[in-house]
Design a protein around this motif. Structure first.
Motif, short mmCIF file in Angstrom:
data_model
loop_
_atom_site.label_atom_id
_atom_site.label_comp_id
_atom_site.label_asym_id
_atom_site.label_seq_id
_atom_site.Cartn_x
_atom_site.Cartn_y
_atom_site.Cartn_z
N ASP A 93 -1.03 -19.85 0.90
CA ASP A 93 0.16 -19.12 1.35
C ASP A 93 0.89 -18.43 0.19
OD1 ASP A 93 1.19 -21.32 0.14
OD2 ASP A 93 2.54 -21.90 1.77
N ARG A 94 0.38 -18.62 -1.03
CA ARG A 94 0.97 -17.89 -2.15
C ARG A 94 0.08 -16.73 -2.60
NH1 ARG A 94 3.02 -21.07 -6.95
NH2 ARG A 94 2.24 -23.08 -6.27
N VAL A 95 -0.93 -16.43 -1.78
CA VAL A 95 -1.79 -15.27 -2.07
C VAL A 95 -1.57 -14.23 -0.98
CG1 VAL A 95 -4.14 -14.46 -2.49
CG2 VAL A 95 -3.52 -16.83 -3.06
N ASP A 96 -1.01 -13.10 -1.34
CA ASP A 96 -0.70 -12.02 -0.40
C ASP A 96 -1.67 -10.86 -0.57
OD1 ASP A 96 1.42 -13.17 0.76
OD2 ASP A 96 2.96 -11.99 -0.29
N VAL A 97 -1.70 -10.02 0.45
CA VAL A 97 -2.51 -8.80 0.37
C VAL A 97 -1.61 -7.63 0.74
CG1 VAL A 97 -4.39 -7.52 1.47
CG2 VAL A 97 -4.69 -9.94 0.90
N VAL A 98 -1.72 -6.55 0.00
CA VAL A 98 -0.96 -5.34 0.33
C VAL A 98 -1.92 -4.15 0.33
CG1 VAL A 98 -0.28 -4.81 -2.06
CG2 VAL A 98 1.17 -4.08 -0.19
N ILE A 99 -1.72 -3.23 1.26
CA ILE A 99 -2.58 -2.04 1.31
C ILE A 99 -2.05 -1.02 0.30
CG2 ILE A 99 -3.48 -0.16 2.76
CD1 ILE A 99 -4.49 -2.85 3.72
N HIS A 100 -2.96 -0.59 -0.56
CA HIS A 100 -2.61 0.34 -1.62
C HIS A 100 -3.79 1.32 -1.73
CE1 HIS A 100 -1.67 1.95 -5.52
NE2 HIS A 100 -2.55 1.24 -6.16
N PRO A 101 -3.73 2.41 -0.96
CA PRO A 101 -4.93 3.26 -0.79
C PRO A 101 -5.45 3.88 -2.08
CG PRO A 101 -3.24 3.80 0.85
CD PRO A 101 -2.59 2.88 -0.15
N GLN A 102 -4.64 3.97 -3.12
CA GLN A 102 -5.08 4.65 -4.34
C GLN A 102 -5.92 3.76 -5.26
OE1 GLN A 102 -1.71 4.36 -3.48
NE2 GLN A 102 -1.53 6.30 -2.39
N SER A 103 -5.92 2.46 -5.05
CA SER A 103 -6.69 1.52 -5.88
C SER A 103 -6.43 1.70 -7.38
CB SER A 103 -8.20 1.63 -5.62
OG SER A 103 -8.50 1.45 -4.27
N ILE A 104 -5.16 1.82 -7.73
CA ILE A 104 -4.78 1.95 -9.14
C ILE A 104 -4.17 0.63 -9.64
CG2 ILE A 104 -3.19 3.11 -10.75
CD1 ILE A 104 -5.22 5.10 -9.87
N VAL A 105 -3.26 0.09 -8.83
CA VAL A 105 -2.73 -1.25 -9.12
C VAL A 105 -3.71 -2.24 -8.50
CG1 VAL A 105 -0.83 -2.87 -8.75
CG2 VAL A 105 -0.35 -0.42 -9.04
N HIS A 106 -4.23 -3.17 -9.29
CA HIS A 106 -5.25 -4.09 -8.75
C HIS A 106 -4.66 -5.42 -8.32
CE1 HIS A 106 -7.90 -0.99 -9.85
NE2 HIS A 106 -7.51 -1.04 -11.11
N ALA A 107 -3.61 -5.85 -9.02
CA ALA A 107 -2.98 -7.12 -8.65
C ALA A 107 -1.58 -7.17 -9.23
CB ALA A 107 -3.79 -8.29 -9.20
N LEU A 108 -0.72 -7.96 -8.55
CA LEU A 108 0.64 -8.19 -9.05
C LEU A 108 0.88 -9.69 -9.03
CD1 LEU A 108 0.78 -5.76 -6.57
CD2 LEU A 108 2.83 -5.29 -7.90
N VAL A 109 1.46 -10.18 -10.10
CA VAL A 109 1.79 -11.61 -10.17
C VAL A 109 3.29 -11.73 -10.33
CG1 VAL A 109 1.52 -13.74 -11.49
CG2 VAL A 109 -0.44 -12.22 -11.18
N GLU A 110 3.90 -12.41 -9.36
CA GLU A 110 5.34 -12.68 -9.46
C GLU A 110 5.53 -14.07 -10.04
OE1 GLU A 110 7.53 -12.53 -5.76
OE2 GLU A 110 9.32 -13.34 -6.72
N PHE A 111 6.30 -14.15 -11.12
CA PHE A 111 6.56 -15.44 -11.75
C PHE A 111 7.81 -16.07 -11.15
CE2 PHE A 111 3.70 -13.30 -14.64
CZ PHE A 111 2.82 -14.31 -14.96
N VAL A 112 8.03 -17.34 -11.44
CA VAL A 112 9.14 -18.07 -10.80
C VAL A 112 10.52 -17.51 -11.18
CG1 VAL A 112 8.01 -20.27 -10.33
CG2 VAL A 112 8.90 -19.83 -12.63
N ASP A 113 10.60 -16.80 -12.30
CA ASP A 113 11.90 -16.23 -12.68
C ASP A 113 12.17 -14.91 -11.97
OD1 ASP A 113 10.09 -14.61 -13.94
OD2 ASP A 113 10.83 -14.94 -15.98
N GLY A 114 11.20 -14.42 -11.16
CA GLY A 114 11.41 -13.18 -10.42
C GLY A 114 10.78 -11.97 -11.08
#
Ligand code: NAD
Ligand code: MG
Length: 385
Positions: free
Chosen positions: A230-251
């Motif tokens: 439940d801490r792994v999300d998926v977002v649609i990003h049609p340009q495939s430029i950003v591959h992943a985002l990691v949010e840390f506990v500090d925001g």
């Protein structure tokens, strides 16, 4: 100088790896190459890089290679993949074969304490829990080649998972992102194989259209980074430029960006913990002006829900999902079933599966065999009825 065994050398990732080996001759030495059956491409690649050990899983292809190619040794059969993976001559194994056949070589390489540059995501989908245990025991390491996971790995930069609030994997959405799903039921293999941003092997390209691929990647992230699903999300990003985002506990959110080119994550998996100067295509800041992100629409992403279901069921369920999908994709590419039949058939097999007993390599491979048989029964039933 790193010494590399390259499994799946004739594929899309395999050719990216050959390209890097040619560009970094002073750093990368390929000591062995393996593929299924394309003996001509494999011996050509071997000669180009001076490789003296090759393996062809297909016995007939191996025989052809031995008749023709006198510059080294030719191994054959599925066991040859494992033999090359555990051979002491290689420090690193690039596992770029497609399908569950990639699992045993990953286990072998890890249990010898090697680094595995892992493109074969099926290894982790089938046996993520076992692989992380093997790696821990032996000191081996899996470095993801899958672009999203390479992105996560780079964003984490060694921080513990307790510092992470959530990980977001991006998905291009595939060729049918803007189509009403009711209009894609009879799509042909040619239409499905036209991926908007990546050029890849056939199986993964079909899996991008059903979003099963993204589902596999959620499973992959769960095990590679020890993250609750439940801490792994998926977002649609049609340009495939950003591959992943990691949010840390500090925001704070850290993202990894690059042009969509698999040579980059592959290079990182080889150079890590260093970074090597490259001539790969670069991203301009102006390219970032039009990036878009949107939540996945469940109606267009059946594969994502199936994968989450398999992950929750646990045990051999992900192996069943993978095997059923592998067979269904083959039937679709052979025009034996419709595109619209793919996910319902895979779901039928997943629903019929009853996980039993402890999770071992044998129980996983047994579930894999069962799922393939069951998928074919279901498909035969569907085409008859
Ligand atoms: P591909 O179909 O282009 O190539 C597959 C390779 O595996 C070929 O060299 C083929 O000979 C070999 N192979 C196939 N069946 C085999 C068998 N039974 N025994 C031995 N070798 C066999 O596939 P690809 O797109 O290069 O993908 C390879 C792996 O990397 C897959 O697991 C895929 O999910 C993963 N991956 C690929 C990409 C990509 O951009 N292509 C991105 C992320 C992950
Ligand atoms: Mg990916």
């Amino acid at each position: 100088m790193i010494r590399v065994a390259l499994l799946g050398a004739t594929g899309s990732i395999g050719s990216a790896a050959l390209d890097l080996a040619g560009a970094y001759r002073d750093r990368i030495r390929i000591v062995s190459l393996a593929a299924r059956s394309n003996d001509a491409a494999l011996t050509r690649a071997a000669d180009g890089l001076g490789v003296r050990r090759i393996a062809l899983v297909d016995a007939e292809a191996a025989r052809r290679a031995r008749d023709r190619w006198k510059n080294g040794e030719v191994l054959e059969g599925e066991s040859a993949l494992t033999a090359l993976a555990e051979d002491g001559e290689a420090d690193v194994v690039i596992n770029a074969v497609v399908g569950s056949i990639g699992l045993k070589p990953t286990v072998s390489a890890l249990s010898r304490g090697k680094r595995v540059a892992l493109a074969n995501k099926e290894s982790v989908v089938l046996a993520g829990e076992l692989l992380t245990a093997v790696a821990k025991r032996s000191g081996g390491m899996m470095i993801p080649v899958d672009s999203e996971h390479s992105g996560v790995f780079q964003c984490l930069a060694g921080r513990p998972v307790s510092d992470v609030r959530r990980v977001t994997l991006t998905a291009s959405g595939g060729p049918f992102l803007r189509r009403d799903p009711r209009t894609t039921l009879d799509s042909t293999p040619e239409e499905v194989l036209k991926h908007p941003t990546w050029s890849m092997g056939e199986r993964i390209t079909v899996d991008c259209a059903t979003l099963v691929n993204k589902g596999f990647e959620v499973i992959e992230a769960r095990w590679l980074f020890d993250l609750p699903p439940d801490r792994v999300d998926v977002v649609i990003h049609p340009q495939s430029i950003v591959h992943a985002l990691v949010e840390f506990v500090d925001g704070s959110i850290v993202a990894q960006l690059s042009v969509p080119d698999m040579r980059l994550p592959l290079l990182f998996a080889l150079s890590y913990p260093e970074r090597w100067t490259s001539e790969l295509p670069r991203l301009g800041v102006a390219d970032l002006a039009t990036l878009t992100f949107e939540p996945p629409d469940p109606d267009r992403c059946p594969g994502l829900a199936l994968a989450r279901r398999a992950l929750t069921a646990g045990g051999t369920a992900p192996a069943v999902l993978n095997a059923a999908d592998e067979e269904a994709v083959r039937l679709f590419l052979d025009r034996k079933i419709r595109f619209g039949d793919l996910m319902p058939l895979v779901e039928e097999v997943l629903t019929a599966h009853r996980p039993e007993g402890p999770l071992t390599l044998e129980s996983i491979l047994e579930a894999d065999r069962w799922a393939r048989g069951r998928l074919h029964e279901a498909a035969a039933h569907m085409t008859r009825g």
